[in-house]
Design a protein around this motif. Structure first.
Motif, PDB file in Angstrom:
ATOM      1  N   MET A   1       0.833  -1.212   0.000  1.00 36.18           N
ATOM      2  CA  MET A   1       0.000   0.000   0.000  1.00 36.18           C
ATOM      3  C   MET A   1       0.867   1.262   0.000  1.00 36.18           C
ATOM      4  O   MET A   1       0.560   2.247  -0.663  1.00 36.18           O
ATOM      5  CB  MET A   1      -0.923   0.001   1.221  1.00 36.18           C
ATOM      6  N   GLN A   2       1.984   1.183   0.725  1.00 35.01           N
ATOM      7  CA  GLN A   2       2.878   2.339   0.830  1.00 35.01           C
ATOM      8  C   GLN A   2       3.419   2.754  -0.542  1.00 35.01           C
ATOM      9  O   GLN A   2       3.610   3.934  -0.810  1.00 35.01           O
ATOM     10  CB  GLN A   2       4.026   2.007   1.804  1.00 35.01           C
ATOM     11  N   ARG A   3       3.617   1.769  -1.419  1.00 33.76           N
ATOM     12  CA  ARG A   3       4.123   2.094  -2.760  1.00 33.76           C
ATOM     13  C   ARG A   3       3.128   2.979  -3.515  1.00 33.76           C
ATOM     14  O   ARG A   3       3.520   3.884  -4.244  1.00 33.76           O
ATOM     15  CB  ARG A   3       4.430   0.799  -3.540  1.00 33.76           C
ATOM     16  N   TYR A   4       1.818   2.724  -3.336  1.00 38.51           N
ATOM     17  CA  TYR A   4       0.803   3.583  -3.965  1.00 38.51           C
ATOM     18  C   TYR A   4       0.854   4.992  -3.362  1.00 38.51           C
ATOM     19  O   TYR A   4       0.745   5.987  -4.069  1.00 38.51           O
ATOM     20  CB  TYR A   4      -0.601   3.003  -3.746  1.00 38.51           C
TER      21      TYR A   4
ATOM     22  N   LYS B   1      -0.710  12.294   1.348  1.00 40.55           N
ATOM     23  CA  LYS B   1      -1.709  12.389   2.429  1.00 40.55           C
ATOM     24  C   LYS B   1      -3.123  12.193   1.888  1.00 40.55           C
ATOM     25  O   LYS B   1      -3.939  11.486   2.483  1.00 40.55           O
ATOM     26  CB  LYS B   1      -1.620  13.777   3.088  1.00 40.55           C
ATOM     27  N   GLN B   2      -3.358  12.828   0.747  1.00 34.60           N
ATOM     28  CA  GLN B   2      -4.679  12.715   0.112  1.00 34.60           C
ATOM     29  C   GLN B   2      -4.926  11.281  -0.352  1.00 34.60           C
ATOM     30  O   GLN B   2      -6.030  10.749  -0.226  1.00 34.60           O
ATOM     31  CB  GLN B   2      -4.767  13.686  -1.076  1.00 34.60           C
ATOM     32  N   GLN B   3      -3.852  10.638  -0.859  1.00 31.54           N
ATOM     33  CA  GLN B   3      -3.984   9.250  -1.323  1.00 31.54           C
ATOM     34  C   GLN B   3      -4.397   8.327  -0.172  1.00 31.54           C
ATOM     35  O   GLN B   3      -5.271   7.484  -0.322  1.00 31.54           O
ATOM     36  CB  GLN B   3      -2.661   8.779  -1.944  1.00 31.54           C
ATOM     37  N   LEU B   4      -3.766   8.538   0.983  1.00 31.34           N
ATOM     38  CA  LEU B   4      -4.122   7.726   2.154  1.00 31.34           C
ATOM     39  C   LEU B   4      -5.572   7.994   2.553  1.00 31.34           C
ATOM     40  O   LEU B   4      -6.334   7.055   2.847  1.00 31.34           O
ATOM     41  CB  LEU B   4      -3.165   8.034   3.320  1.00 31.34           C
ATOM     42  N   ALA B   5      -5.974   9.261   2.543  1.00 36.37           N
ATOM     43  CA  ALA B   5      -7.356   9.615   2.890  1.00 36.37           C
ATOM     44  C   ALA B   5      -8.330   8.998   1.885  1.00 36.37           C
ATOM     45  O   ALA B   5      -9.400   8.509   2.261  1.00 36.37           O
ATOM     46  CB  ALA B   5      -7.511  11.137   2.928  1.00 36.37           C
ATOM     47  N   ASP B   6      -7.921   8.989   0.603  1.00 34.74           N
ATOM     48  CA  ASP B   6      -8.785   8.398  -0.428  1.00 34.74           C
ATOM     49  C   ASP B   6      -8.942   6.887  -0.214  1.00 34.74           C
ATOM     50  O   ASP B   6     -10.030   6.338  -0.351  1.00 34.74           O
ATOM     51  CB  ASP B   6      -8.211   8.648  -1.835  1.00 34.74           C
ATOM     52  N   PHE B   7      -7.822   6.224   0.123  1.00 32.62           N
ATOM     53  CA  PHE B   7      -7.902   4.781   0.427  1.00 32.62           C
ATOM     54  C   PHE B   7      -8.849   4.554   1.604  1.00 32.62           C
ATOM     55  O   PHE B   7      -9.717   3.682   1.560  1.00 32.62           O
ATOM     56  CB  PHE B   7      -6.522   4.215   0.785  1.00 32.62           C
ATOM     57  N   ALA B   8      -8.675   5.347   2.652  1.00 27.63           N
ATOM     58  CA  ALA B   8      -9.514   5.192   3.855  1.00 27.63           C
ATOM     59  C   ALA B   8     -10.986   5.363   3.497  1.00 27.63           C
ATOM     60  O   ALA B   8     -11.844   4.591   3.947  1.00 27.63           O
ATOM     61  CB  ALA B   8      -9.086   6.212   4.915  1.00 27.63           C
ATOM     62  N   ALA B   9     -11.267   6.355   2.654  1.00 25.64           N
ATOM     63  CA  ALA B   9     -12.655   6.699   2.338  1.00 25.64           C
ATOM     64  C   ALA B   9     -13.382   5.610   1.542  1.00 25.64           C
ATOM     65  O   ALA B   9     -14.613   5.609   1.486  1.00 25.64           O
ATOM     66  CB  ALA B   9     -12.686   8.012   1.568  1.00 25.64           C
TER      67      ALA B   9
ATOM     68  N   HIS C   1     -13.530   2.655   2.449  1.00 26.50           N
ATOM     69  CA  HIS C   1     -14.013   1.680   3.432  1.00 26.50           C
ATOM     70  C   HIS C   1     -15.096   2.323   4.307  1.00 26.50           C
ATOM     71  O   HIS C   1     -14.885   3.431   4.808  1.00 26.50           O
ATOM     72  CB  HIS C   1     -12.857   1.225   4.349  1.00 26.50           C
ATOM     73  N   PRO C   2     -16.230   1.647   4.504  1.00 34.31           N
ATOM     74  CA  PRO C   2     -17.261   2.208   5.381  1.00 34.31           C
ATOM     75  C   PRO C   2     -16.714   2.645   6.747  1.00 34.31           C
ATOM     76  O   PRO C   2     -17.170   3.640   7.310  1.00 34.31           O
ATOM     77  CB  PRO C   2     -18.271   1.065   5.518  1.00 34.31           C
ATOM     78  N   MET C   3     -15.707   1.970   7.272  1.00 30.58           N
ATOM     79  CA  MET C   3     -15.143   2.364   8.575  1.00 30.58           C
ATOM     80  C   MET C   3     -14.181   3.548   8.450  1.00 30.58           C
ATOM     81  O   MET C   3     -13.595   3.998   9.442  1.00 30.58           O
ATOM     82  CB  MET C   3     -14.449   1.173   9.245  1.00 30.58           C
ATOM     83  N   ASN C   4     -14.008   4.032   7.235  1.00 33.89           N
ATOM     84  CA  ASN C   4     -13.216   5.232   6.935  1.00 33.89           C
ATOM     85  C   ASN C   4     -11.777   5.199   7.481  1.00 33.89           C
ATOM     86  O   ASN C   4     -11.275   6.196   8.000  1.00 33.89           O
ATOM     87  CB  ASN C   4     -13.931   6.495   7.436  1.00 33.89           C
ATOM     88  N   ARG C   5     -11.155   4.041   7.342  1.00 29.08           N
ATOM     89  CA  ARG C   5      -9.723   3.926   7.644  1.00 29.08           C
ATOM     90  C   ARG C   5      -9.172   2.757   6.866  1.00 29.08           C
ATOM     91  O   ARG C   5      -9.935   1.924   6.369  1.00 29.08           O
ATOM     92  CB  ARG C   5      -9.480   3.767   9.155  1.00 29.08           C
ATOM     93  N   VAL C   6      -7.833   2.696   6.775  1.00 31.23           N
ATOM     94  CA  VAL C   6      -7.220   1.497   6.198  1.00 31.23           C
ATOM     95  C   VAL C   6      -6.975   0.504   7.336  1.00 31.23           C
ATOM     96  O   VAL C   6      -7.092   0.852   8.515  1.00 31.23           O
ATOM     97  CB  VAL C   6      -5.911   1.819   5.438  1.00 31.23           C
ATOM     98  N   GLY C   7      -6.648  -0.737   6.971  1.00 28.66           N
ATOM     99  CA  GLY C   7      -6.477  -1.773   7.982  1.00 28.66           C
ATOM    100  C   GLY C   7      -5.038  -1.901   8.456  1.00 28.66           C
ATOM    101  O   GLY C   7      -4.090  -1.482   7.772  1.00 28.66           O
ATOM    102  N   ASP C   8      -4.903  -2.524   9.623  1.00 30.87           N
ATOM    103  CA  ASP C   8      -3.591  -2.821  10.184  1.00 30.87           C
ATOM    104  C   ASP C   8      -3.250  -4.273   9.810  1.00 30.87           C
ATOM    105  O   ASP C   8      -4.131  -5.135   9.856  1.00 30.87           O
ATOM    106  CB  ASP C   8      -3.699  -2.661  11.711  1.00 30.87           C
ATOM    107  N   PRO C   9      -1.986  -4.569   9.443  1.00 33.08           N
ATOM    108  CA  PRO C   9      -1.640  -5.949   9.064  1.00 33.08           C
ATOM    109  C   PRO C   9      -2.057  -6.986  10.110  1.00 33.08           C
ATOM    110  O   PRO C   9      -2.514  -8.074   9.771  1.00 33.08           O
ATOM    111  CB  PRO C   9      -0.121  -5.900   8.912  1.00 33.08           C
ATOM    112  N   ASP C  10      -1.943  -6.634  11.389  1.00 32.62           N
ATOM    113  CA  ASP C  10      -2.305  -7.576  12.454  1.00 32.62           C
ATOM    114  C   ASP C  10      -3.776  -7.993  12.382  1.00 32.62           C
ATOM    115  O   ASP C  10      -4.133  -9.128  12.722  1.00 32.62           O
ATOM    116  CB  ASP C  10      -2.044  -6.931  13.834  1.00 32.62           C
TER     117      ASP C  10
END
Ligand code: NAD
Length: 252
Positions: free
Chosen positions: A191-194, A202-210, A212-221
Motif C-alpha cells: 500500500m505504501q508504494r501507492y 496524504k490525500q492518497q491515504l485519505a482516499d484509500f480510507a474513504a 471503506h465504510p469504517m473510513n480507515r485502512v487496515g492494520d496488518p495484524d
C-alpha cells in the motif's frame, strides 16, 4: 495462545508485509515457519529477526522448480507440513485501456499461478496427515476498482482456486481445509508504494480510507489474526470460505 505448537507452516511472500507478520505470529505461538520469497536480503533479515524457528528459503513461487526444491529441502519434514499460506503477490495499477499483455500475464503468474502451485504443494504434503491452506485474495475480488484490472481478476481467481481445492479435498476425504482472506487496503509496503507514488500522499491515504465504510485502512495484524484462525485448528469445520477483513467493503 500456543496454537502452532509442533506445527510447520510454509508462508509465501514471507519477506514483507502480511507474510512476514504471519511468520512472526506463528513462531510466537509455538510453531516453525518456513518463509519463501524472491527478496533474499529482506527474507533472510526478517527470518533472523524472528529467530531460529523461522527459516528463509529462496523461492520464485511462480516456478514449479522452486516448489520441487522446497520439497527436497524439507526432506523428512515434507509430510510434517501442517499449513501452507499463500501470501506472495503484487499490485500495480493499470486500467483496461493501459494494461499490457506482459503485465497482465505477470500479475496472473504471481497472484494466481503461485497460489495454484502452493495449493498443489500443500495437498501433496498434507493429504495423509491433514492441514490447512490459506490464500490471500482481496476485497477487490468481489468489489473491483477500475484502476487494477489484472489484480481484480487474479484475486477473483484465488477465490475460485480456494473453493475448488476445498471441495476436492473434502470429496477425497483428505483432512485438508482451504480458505482465503479478503483484505481491504492494509498498511503494508504494498500500500505504501501507492502512497509514495501519489502526487499528494496524504490525500492518497485519505482516499484509500474513504473507500471503506469504517473510513480507515487496515492494520496488518487485523488480517493476520484471521489468517491464523484459518491456519489453525480453531477453524476445524471451515473450508471453501473467505473471511473479509475490509472495514465493511463487503457490505456495500
Ligand atoms: N496490502 C494490501 O492493501 C492488500 C490488500 C488485499 C490483499 N493483499 C494481498 O496480501 C498479500 C500480501 O501483501 P502485502 O501487502 O503484505 O505485500 P508486500 O508487498 O509487503 O509483500 C508481498 C511479498 O511477495 C513477494 N513476492 C512477489 N513476487 C514473488 C515471487 N514470484 N516469488 C516469491 N515471492 C514473491 C514480495 O517479494 C514481497 O515480499 C498479497 O497477496 C496481496 O495481494 C494486500
Amino acid at each position: 495462545m500456543q496454537r502452532f505448537n509442533e506445527k510447520l507452516v510454509v508462508i509465501s511472500g514471507g519477506a514483507s508485509g502480511m507474510g512476514a507478520l504471519t511468520a512472526k505470529r506463528v513462531v510466537e505461538e509455538g510453531g516453525t515457519a518456513i518463509t519463501l520469497d524472491i527478496n533474499d536480503t529482506l527474507g533472510q533479515e526478517v527470518a533472523n529477526e524472528i529467530g531460529n524457528k523461522c527459516e528463509f528459503f529462496h523461492a520464485d513461487v511462480t516456478n514449479p522448480d522452486s516448489w520441487n526444491d522446497l520439497e527436497k529441502y524439507l526432506g523428512d519434514r515434507f509430510n510434517k507440513v501442517t499449513s501452507v499460506i499463500n501470501a506472495a503477490g503484487i499490485s500495480e495499477p493499470a486500467t483496461i485501456e493501459d494494461e499490457t499483455f506482459d503485465h497482465w500475464n505477470r500479475t496472473h503468474s504471481i497472484n494466481g499461478t503461485s497460489v495454484f502451485l502452493g495449493c498443489q504443494f500443500g495437498v501433496k504434503a498434507m493429504k495423509d496427515s491433514g492441514g490447512s491452506i490459506v490464500n490471500f485474495s482481496s476485497s477487490l475480488a468481489t468489489r473491483p476498482k477500475p484502476f487494477v484490472i489484472a489484480y481484480n481478476y487474479s484475486k477473483a481467481g484465488v477465490l475460485a482456486i480456494t473453493r475448488t481445492v476445498a471441495l476436492h479435498c473434502a470429496e477425497m476425504g483428505y483432512k485438508i481445509r482451504c480458505n482465503s482472506v479478503q483484505p481491504g487496503a492494509i498498511n503494508t509496503p504494498m500500500m505504501q508504494r501507492y502512497i509514495d507514488a501519489a502526487e499528494d500522499p496524504k490525500q492518497q491515504l485519505a482516499d484509500f480510507a474513504a473507500t471503506h465504510p469504517m473510513n480507515r485502512v487496515g492494520d496488518p495484524d487485523e488480517v493476520v489474526k484471521a489468517v491464523l484462525f484459518l491456519a489453525s485448528d480453531d477453524s476445524a469445520f471451515t473450508t471453501g470460505d473467505s473471511i473479509s477483513v475490509d472495514g465493511g467493503v463487503i457490505a456495500i
